[in-house]
Design a protein around this motif. Structure first.
Motif, mmCIF file in Angstrom:
data_model
loop_
_atom_site.group_PDB
_atom_site.id
_atom_site.type_symbol
_atom_site.label_atom_id
_atom_site.label_comp_id
_atom_site.label_asym_id
_atom_site.label_seq_id
_atom_site.Cartn_x
_atom_site.Cartn_y
_atom_site.Cartn_z
ATOM 1 N N CYS A 1 40.515 48.315 44.873
ATOM 2 C CA CYS A 1 40.803 46.992 45.432
ATOM 3 C C CYS A 1 41.759 46.166 44.575
ATOM 4 O O CYS A 1 42.439 45.270 45.098
ATOM 5 N N GLN A 2 41.838 46.443 43.263
ATOM 6 C CA GLN A 2 42.571 45.521 42.382
ATOM 7 C C GLN A 2 44.056 45.370 42.726
ATOM 8 O O GLN A 2 44.544 44.246 42.844
ATOM 9 N N ILE B 1 36.563 41.578 28.882
ATOM 10 C CA ILE B 1 37.974 41.496 28.504
ATOM 11 C C ILE B 1 38.818 42.471 29.327
ATOM 12 O O ILE B 1 39.871 42.117 29.873
ATOM 13 N N LEU B 2 38.367 43.718 29.417
ATOM 14 C CA LEU B 2 39.127 44.727 30.145
ATOM 15 C C LEU B 2 39.267 44.351 31.616
ATOM 16 O O LEU B 2 40.348 44.450 32.202
ATOM 17 N N SER B 3 38.168 43.906 32.218
ATOM 18 C CA SER B 3 38.192 43.550 33.630
ATOM 19 C C SER B 3 39.034 42.304 33.881
ATOM 20 O O SER B 3 39.764 42.228 34.877
ATOM 21 N N ALA B 4 38.932 41.332 32.982
ATOM 22 C CA ALA B 4 39.752 40.123 33.111
ATOM 23 C C ALA B 4 41.233 40.482 33.075
ATOM 24 O O ALA B 4 42.040 39.954 33.851
ATOM 25 N N PHE B 5 41.591 41.405 32.184
ATOM 26 C CA PHE B 5 42.990 41.814 32.092
ATOM 27 C C PHE B 5 43.468 42.483 33.380
ATOM 28 O O PHE B 5 44.492 42.104 33.947
ATOM 29 N N TRP B 6 42.740 43.506 33.871
ATOM 30 C CA TRP B 6 43.213 44.249 35.025
ATOM 31 C C TRP B 6 43.219 43.415 36.296
ATOM 32 O O TRP B 6 43.989 43.688 37.228
ATOM 33 N N THR B 7 42.374 42.386 36.358
ATOM 34 C CA THR B 7 42.399 41.484 37.514
ATOM 35 C C THR B 7 43.562 40.512 37.417
ATOM 36 O O THR B 7 44.289 40.286 38.394
ATOM 37 N N THR B 8 43.766 39.957 36.232
ATOM 38 C CA THR B 8 44.776 38.912 36.049
ATOM 39 C C THR B 8 46.190 39.481 35.969
ATOM 40 O O THR B 8 47.155 38.814 36.381
ATOM 41 N N MET B 9 46.330 40.705 35.476
ATOM 42 C CA MET B 9 47.671 41.276 35.332
ATOM 43 C C MET B 9 48.363 41.450 36.686
ATOM 44 O O MET B 9 49.590 41.422 36.771
ATOM 45 N N VAL B 10 47.562 41.616 37.751
ATOM 46 C CA VAL B 10 48.145 41.715 39.093
ATOM 47 C C VAL B 10 48.888 40.420 39.424
ATOM 48 O O VAL B 10 50.021 40.435 39.933
ATOM 49 N N LEU B 11 48.285 39.274 39.109
ATOM 50 C CA LEU B 11 48.907 37.979 39.376
ATOM 51 C C LEU B 11 50.092 37.745 38.438
ATOM 52 O O LEU B 11 51.120 37.198 38.849
ATOM 53 N N PHE B 12 49.953 38.183 37.193
ATOM 54 C CA PHE B 12 51.032 38.015 36.211
ATOM 55 C C PHE B 12 52.288 38.767 36.644
ATOM 56 O O PHE B 12 53.404 38.237 36.602
ATOM 57 N N LEU B 13 52.121 40.008 37.080
ATOM 58 C CA LEU B 13 53.272 40.827 37.461
ATOM 59 C C LEU B 13 53.823 40.482 38.837
ATOM 60 O O LEU B 13 54.985 40.763 39.137
ATOM 61 N N ALA B 14 52.970 39.886 39.696
ATOM 62 C CA ALA B 14 53.421 39.531 41.046
ATOM 63 C C ALA B 14 54.240 38.243 41.062
ATOM 64 O O ALA B 14 54.928 37.951 42.054
ATOM 65 N N ASN B 15 54.172 37.473 39.977
ATOM 66 C CA ASN B 15 54.872 36.194 39.911
ATOM 67 C C ASN B 15 56.106 36.309 39.016
ATOM 68 O O ASN B 15 56.246 37.275 38.258
ATOM 69 N N PRO B 16 57.031 35.334 39.084
ATOM 70 C CA PRO B 16 58.201 35.346 38.209
ATOM 71 C C PRO B 16 57.771 35.390 36.743
ATOM 72 O O PRO B 16 56.717 34.849 36.397
ATOM 73 N N PRO B 17 58.520 36.029 35.857
ATOM 74 C CA PRO B 17 59.878 36.552 36.063
ATOM 75 C C PRO B 17 59.935 37.954 36.684
ATOM 76 O O PRO B 17 61.016 38.448 36.966
#
Length: 387
Positions: A25-26, A221-237
């Protein structure tokens, strides 16, 4: 019965493909948000609901492995996982998808039945290495699930991922029915007595308490990263699409390669030293994420470090708790993994909250604080366990 190399690899294979159900799902959050007209952070709820379901299944179902024959239990629960995956594939409201995600998590606990089975059939000298090999399969499943899910979701839509997962579990059901060994239950009491015994172990086993608490925060920590990295990479830059985001899961394969080595080291004189190494790698990875900026190579290095660190923490702690009471491995594993995945669920929610409040910089700061707290806990218990 002694496990052959083929048996161990088969268990690793099944473990990886079933645990993947939790993580499909992530990378799909963006696609789900678009279909149901939701914000990405709201759609991200499916990540921590799946993990919460997994924690629920761990607590209520996994202890039964000490009470009932494990093979039958594994086959029954895999059948339930197929039904839950199909429910997700056919969901036409976000609420129904949320319900399906909880059920997917609860029915994807089969790896935590396979691991005690393998531990019981391994010698004391080989147990750590066996657990490490099966954990390699588990981690590869987690990482591959994100890459496969992101690719298939991008091409054929997010529902196709759940149809695929249901098909895979159907094939595994036949394979496990044919090849898995029959096990003998070790607990003769009632379900109530079984559940109360876990509380007894929490009170009387300091290694179990320490390993579970450290794993709670490490999984967060691991779960927070893999959930949040989707938003980080989907947004600029970067503004990456689901396909590109999913491919970043491959970078964590180094963690899977490290698992057998960590497992072997976990059988040494002081395996607990591996835990502080893992915590240090997690902290270094967060620093790399903070300074990533537009430099994706730093981001990839951070992914490799955080996954190797997690393997060092998790495989070591799991090997340590299996050595406590052989006749209660399912119950000890239940306490350990339930607490770990409550941590994962809390971590996903925390990551989304930190992102909403301050995006990537605040996520990195909050994560660094949690890891520092975990290091303090490690040294506090270092003093207690030496008394």
């Amino acid at each position: 019965m002694k496990l052959s190399r083929t048996d161990i690899l088969l268990m690793a294979f099944c473990t990886g493909l079933i645990v993947a159900n939790i993580y499909y799902c992530q990378p799909l959050v963006i696609l789900v948000a678009k279909e149901f007209g939701l914000t990405e952070s709201t759609a991200g709820k499916i990540s921590y609901l799946t993990q919460a379901g997994y924690a629920l299944g761990l607590f209520l179902i996994v202890p039964l492995g000490d009470m009932f024959e494990r093979k039958k239990q594994i086959l029954l629960i895999t059948g339930l996982a197929i039904a839950a995956l199909l429910l997700a594939a056919f969901s036409h409201s976000f609420f129904l998808l949320e319900v399906a995600c909880v059920l997917i998590g609860a029915s994807s606990i089969v790896p935590q039945l396979i691991l005690p089975m393998a531990a019981n059939l391994s010698s004391d000298e080989e147990r750590g290495q066996t657990i490490g090999i099966i954990m390699s399969g588990l981690l590869i499943g987690i990482l591959a699930s994100r890459a496969v899910s992101g690719s298939i979701g991008f091409i054929w839509g997010w529902r196709s991922v759940y149809f695929m997962a249901a098909g895979i579990c159907t094939l595994l059901l036949g394979l496990m029915a044919r090849r898995f060994p029959v096990s003998r239950p070790s607990f003769q009491g009632t379900y109530t007595e079984l559940m109360w015994s876990m509380w007894h172990y929490i009170k009387t086993q300091p290694v179990l308490r320490e390993a579970s608490l450290i794993n709670f925060l490490a999984f967060a920590i691991l779960s927070a990263f893999w959930t949040t990295m989707v938003l980080f990479l989907a947004n600029p830059p970067f503004s990456f699409q689901t396909l590109q985001i999913g491919l970043f899961g491959i970078a964590g394969a180094a963690g899977a390669l490290a698992a057998p080595l960590v497992g072997k080291l976990s059988g040494g004189k002081n395996p607990r030293n591996n835990v502080i190494v893992g915590l240090s790698l997690q902290l270094i990875s967060i620093l790399t994420f903070y300074f990533t900026g537009n430099h994706l190579y730093l981001f990839v290095i951070g992914i490799i470090l955080i996954d190797i660190g997690q393997q060092a923490i998790h495989v070591t702690n799991q090997t340590r708790i299996y050595a406590i009471l052989p006749e209660a491995r399912n119950r000890l594993n239940t306490v350990f993994m339930s607490i770990s995945f409550v941590g994962a669920s809390v971590g996903s929610a925390l990551g989304l909250w930190l992102w909403d409040k301050g995006q990537w910089p605040l996520f990195c700061l909050g994560s660094a604080i949690v890891i520092t707290l975990n290091i303090i806990i490690y040294y506090v218990y270092n003093h207690k366990l030496q008394k």
